[in-house]
Design a protein around this motif. Structure first.
Motif, PDB file in Angstrom:
ATOM      1  N   GLY A   1       0.792  -1.233   0.000  1.00  0.00           N
ATOM      2  CA  GLY A   1       0.000   0.000   0.000  1.00  0.00           C
ATOM      3  C   GLY A   1       0.820   1.276   0.000  1.00  0.00           C
ATOM      4  N   GLY A   2       2.139   1.160  -0.080  1.00  0.00           N
ATOM      5  CA  GLY A   2       2.988   2.355  -0.026  1.00  0.00           C
ATOM      6  C   GLY A   2       2.845   3.215  -1.270  1.00  0.00           C
TER       7      GLY A   2
ATOM      8  N   ALA B   1      -1.102  16.767  -1.358  1.00  0.00           N
ATOM      9  CA  ALA B   1      -0.668  16.385  -0.014  1.00  0.00           C
ATOM     10  C   ALA B   1      -0.981  14.911   0.204  1.00  0.00           C
ATOM     11  CB  ALA B   1      -1.373  17.239   1.025  1.00  0.00           C
ATOM     12  N   GLY B   2      -0.131  14.256   0.894  1.00  0.00           N
ATOM     13  CA  GLY B   2      -0.365  12.845   1.173  1.00  0.00           C
ATOM     14  C   GLY B   2       0.908  12.202   1.650  1.00  0.00           C
ATOM     15  N   PRO B   3       0.797  11.114   2.336  1.00  0.00           N
ATOM     16  CA  PRO B   3       2.010  10.453   2.828  1.00  0.00           C
ATOM     17  C   PRO B   3       2.712   9.699   1.705  1.00  0.00           C
ATOM     18  CG  PRO B   3       0.060   9.203   3.443  1.00  0.00           C
ATOM     19  CD  PRO B   3      -0.426  10.445   2.751  1.00  0.00           C
ATOM     20  N   PHE B   4       3.947  10.064   1.458  1.00  0.00           N
ATOM     21  CA  PHE B   4       4.761   9.378   0.474  1.00  0.00           C
ATOM     22  C   PHE B   4       5.865   8.615   1.200  1.00  0.00           C
ATOM     23  CE2 PHE B   4       3.239  13.012  -2.148  1.00  0.00           C
ATOM     24  CZ  PHE B   4       2.578  12.274  -3.107  1.00  0.00           C
TER      25      PHE B   4
END
Length: 198
Positions: A32-33, A52-55
């Motif tokens: 899911g990364g 925006a979002g976790p990378f």
């Protein structure tokens, strides 16, 4: 990405990602990364419309001064080159550099160039965990081995080379055969002797 591989020791999935313009990257892939591909190149913003979002950050990034086309490899689990065990071995097709990347499960702790070999386009491993490399330009399969230890300093005199059995007469040592060429290069009145070792 060019070449994914699983580490047979930990089960981690490694990926090498060929960059667009400026950076090559190495990633450890998690389920899911989001690696920001297309939005990021390495750790740098590539596309202007980044949301925006976790990378997931790359484990390692290098710029075009080091190479231009990363070739993903494997975490070394063989026995032939003991100092590489547990390190991710990969190459760059553009520069011919081969590196070993040490990773502690969180971050890279070292990245050392261990060889130079033009044309490495892919890696594989045999059943014993020994690495193999595909030589795109030479059409060969190459194996990885440790360099032989040095045998001392470079000879400083002609007699120290062992090329001649008798230096004053220039009699070649056993196993050396004199030869000549059909069209010698101009050498500004320098005399040459050519020997081949068999």
């Amino acid at each position: 990405p060019w070449r994914f591989s699983f580490d047979r020791g930990t089960g981690r999935l490694w990926a090498a990602d060929v960059g667009q313009n400026a950076y090559e990257e190495i990633d450890v892939v998690v389920r899911g990364g989001n690696y920001g591909w297309r939005k990021y190149e390495g750790n740098a913003v590539y596309s202007g419309d980044v949301v925006a979002g976790p990378f997931e950050a790359p484990v390692h990034v290098y710029d075009r001064s080091q190479g231009t086309v990363v070739t993903g490899g494997y975490v070394y689990r063989g026995t032939r080159v003991p100092f590489l065990v547990g390190q991710y071995v990969y190459a760059d097709l553009g520069s011919g550099r081969v590196w070993a990347l040490a990773y502690d499960g969180v971050a890279a702790t070292a990245n050392v160039q261990v060889a130079t070999q033009d044309g490495i386009s892919s890696f594989g491993e045999d059943t014993a965990g020994e690495l193999l490399a595909c030589d795109l330009f030479g059409g060969r399969i190459l194996g990885l081995r440790a360099a032989l230890p040095g045998t001392g300093t470079f000879p400083q005199t002609l007699s120290a080379t062992g090329i001649f059995a008798d230096v004053p007469t220039r009699a070649p040592a056993a196993g050396l055969v004199p030869y000549d060429v059909n069209m010698p290069l101009w050498s500004d009145d320098t005399l040459k002797e050519r020997l081949v070792a068999l």
